[in-house]
Every structure is written in C-alpha cells, then in structure tokens.
Design a protein around this motif. Sequence first.
Motif, mmCIF file in Angstrom:
data_model
loop_
_atom_site.group_PDB
_atom_site.id
_atom_site.type_symbol
_atom_site.label_atom_id
_atom_site.label_comp_id
_atom_site.label_asym_id
_atom_site.label_seq_id
_atom_site.Cartn_x
_atom_site.Cartn_y
_atom_site.Cartn_z
ATOM 1 N N THR A 56 11.516 8.178 -8.502
ATOM 2 C CA THR A 56 10.294 7.399 -8.283
ATOM 3 C C THR A 56 10.642 5.965 -7.893
ATOM 4 O O THR A 56 10.070 5.416 -6.939
ATOM 5 C CB THR A 56 9.410 7.406 -9.545
ATOM 6 N N LYS A 57 11.598 5.368 -8.606
ATOM 7 C CA LYS A 57 12.035 4.005 -8.259
ATOM 8 C C LYS A 57 12.655 3.980 -6.867
ATOM 9 O O LYS A 57 12.419 3.054 -6.092
ATOM 10 C CB LYS A 57 13.048 3.492 -9.288
ATOM 11 N N PHE A 58 13.443 4.985 -6.559
ATOM 12 C CA PHE A 58 14.078 5.067 -5.248
ATOM 13 C C PHE A 58 13.028 5.154 -4.141
ATOM 14 O O PHE A 58 13.134 4.483 -3.114
ATOM 15 C CB PHE A 58 15.014 6.280 -5.199
ATOM 16 N N LEU A 59 11.996 5.962 -4.347
ATOM 17 C CA LEU A 59 10.915 6.069 -3.356
ATOM 18 C C LEU A 59 10.212 4.728 -3.183
ATOM 19 O O LEU A 59 9.822 4.358 -2.072
ATOM 20 C CB LEU A 59 9.920 7.160 -3.764
ATOM 21 N N GLY A 60 10.068 3.984 -4.274
ATOM 22 C CA GLY A 60 9.483 2.648 -4.204
ATOM 23 C C GLY A 60 10.344 1.701 -3.373
ATOM 24 O O GLY A 60 9.826 0.901 -2.585
ATOM 25 N N VAL A 61 11.656 1.811 -3.525
ATOM 26 C CA VAL A 61 12.569 0.988 -2.728
ATOM 27 C C VAL A 61 12.444 1.348 -1.244
ATOM 28 O O VAL A 61 12.410 0.464 -0.381
ATOM 29 C CB VAL A 61 14.039 1.164 -3.213
ATOM 30 N N LEU A 62 12.348 2.640 -0.958
ATOM 31 C CA LEU A 62 12.168 3.064 0.429
ATOM 32 C C LEU A 62 10.876 2.506 1.005
ATOM 33 O O LEU A 62 10.850 2.046 2.153
ATOM 34 C CB LEU A 62 12.169 4.589 0.541
ATOM 35 N N ALA B 94 0.838 -1.205 0.000
ATOM 36 C CA ALA B 94 0.000 0.000 0.000
ATOM 37 C C ALA B 94 0.874 1.257 0.000
ATOM 38 O O ALA B 94 0.572 2.232 -0.709
ATOM 39 C CB ALA B 94 -0.926 -0.002 1.207
ATOM 40 N N ALA B 95 1.948 1.255 0.782
ATOM 41 C CA ALA B 95 2.850 2.410 0.817
ATOM 42 C C ALA B 95 3.511 2.614 -0.542
ATOM 43 O O ALA B 95 3.660 3.748 -1.005
ATOM 44 C CB ALA B 95 3.905 2.225 1.903
ATOM 45 N N GLY B 96 3.892 1.517 -1.182
ATOM 46 C CA GLY B 96 4.507 1.605 -2.506
ATOM 47 C C GLY B 96 3.576 2.206 -3.533
ATOM 48 O O GLY B 96 3.977 3.069 -4.330
ATOM 49 N N LYS B 97 2.317 1.756 -3.522
ATOM 50 C CA LYS B 97 1.335 2.303 -4.465
ATOM 51 C C LYS B 97 1.063 3.770 -4.175
ATOM 52 O O LYS B 97 0.971 4.593 -5.092
ATOM 53 C CB LYS B 97 0.033 1.509 -4.398
ATOM 54 N N ALA B 98 0.932 4.108 -2.906
ATOM 55 C CA ALA B 98 0.645 5.494 -2.531
ATOM 56 C C ALA B 98 1.793 6.416 -2.893
ATOM 57 O O ALA B 98 1.583 7.507 -3.433
ATOM 58 C CB ALA B 98 0.335 5.578 -1.038
ATOM 59 N N ILE B 99 3.021 5.995 -2.620
ATOM 60 C CA ILE B 99 4.168 6.855 -2.905
ATOM 61 C C ILE B 99 4.375 6.984 -4.411
ATOM 62 O O ILE B 99 4.799 8.039 -4.900
ATOM 63 C CB ILE B 99 5.452 6.393 -2.165
ATOM 64 N N ALA B 100 4.043 5.949 -5.175
ATOM 65 C CA ALA B 100 4.125 6.039 -6.638
ATOM 66 C C ALA B 100 3.119 7.053 -7.164
ATOM 67 O O ALA B 100 3.420 7.833 -8.077
ATOM 68 C CB ALA B 100 3.895 4.667 -7.269
ATOM 69 N N ALA B 101 1.917 7.070 -6.581
ATOM 70 C CA ALA B 101 0.889 8.032 -6.994
ATOM 71 C C ALA B 101 1.320 9.456 -6.633
ATOM 72 O O ALA B 101 1.140 10.392 -7.422
ATOM 73 C CB ALA B 101 -0.445 7.702 -6.339
#
Length: 184
Positions: A81-87, A62-69
């Motif tokens: 964006t990829k880095f935020l997904g890794v975080l 859920a955090a990954g989807k939200a941060i991608a949005a």
Amino acid sequence: MEQSGGIQASLSGRYASALFQLARDENQLSAVEASLGSVKQALAESADLRALASSPLIGREAAGKAIAAVAASLGVDPLTTKFLGVLAENRRLGSLDAIIRDFRQLAARQRGEASAEIVSAHPLDDGQVASLKTRLKSMVGSEVAVDLKVDPSILGGLIVRLGSRQIDGSIRTKLNTLAQAMKG
C-alpha cells in the motif's frame, strides 16, 4: 543479491528492485507478491483502475487517495500500500504492470525458479497451466513461475517467453508467415 542488468536498467526494474529488497529485508516477500497479484488482477478487470493508472489528468494527491482506497478494498498488505502511494506521488502508476512483472521475476529468481510469460488467445484452465509448467520445467531443468496474459489478437495457440527465448506458436504468426511465403 545478483540481478540482471536488464531488470535494473529499466524504470520498472528499479522500482521492482527497491520493493523486492524492502520486502525481503522485512520478511514480507510472499505477502507483497500476493498483494501485487491482487493488484494485477484488478488492473486486468477494471477499466477505471487502468484509467487511474494511466491518466495524466489525475493529480498526485487524488491518485494517491484513490489508489489507497483501491488497496484497502483489495486487502493489500501495508508495505505494498505504501509502495503504491509512492508510485502515485511519483506519477508512476502507469508503469505498475511492468513493475509487477519485474517483481515477479525477481521473486522467482530468489526461489530458484525460472520465469515465463505465456500469452494465449483465451484464458487457460488449471490443467493446461499445469501441463505447460511441466513441459517448461523439463526444458529448463527447474521450476517455472508463469505470468499468464490473454491477447485475442493472436487468434489461437501460444506465445511463450522464457528468459531471452521466445516460442511463438500463435495462429497469427503462422498466417503471417504463410502470407509472406505466398508473396515471395
């Protein structure tokens, strides 16, 4: 690239160093730095984003989807964006503010600039920031990249952290010093 042990030793520093090296290798330093600036501003302005970053109740997916949005709505570059997904996947979004600070220090060092954190009780206007940069440049002898923060609890004045030095001209500190002097 030489980095100080202080940045590399911290969790946020390791993530910032990894992103910095990747961005440098892909010639994306300015794009990543601009994207991180947008994310930092969004963190400062959005209570929902701060809650997303710090809540242990939000799952990795859920955090990954939200941060991608969020990244898409902010127009963040693909590498960031990829880095935020890794975080999000590693449950490290809570360290995002420190990671951004460390990345900015690394980027400033790469450009031959010193970096300073300036805390004020109220937002500073462009003229005040330019004046501070000029003053700091005369102290350090090189350009200075500034990271501005607002903390109303200091009541007035400024706190400037430049490397290992701290100049505390806040009213809160002056009042505390006066109170201590009156006690003793």
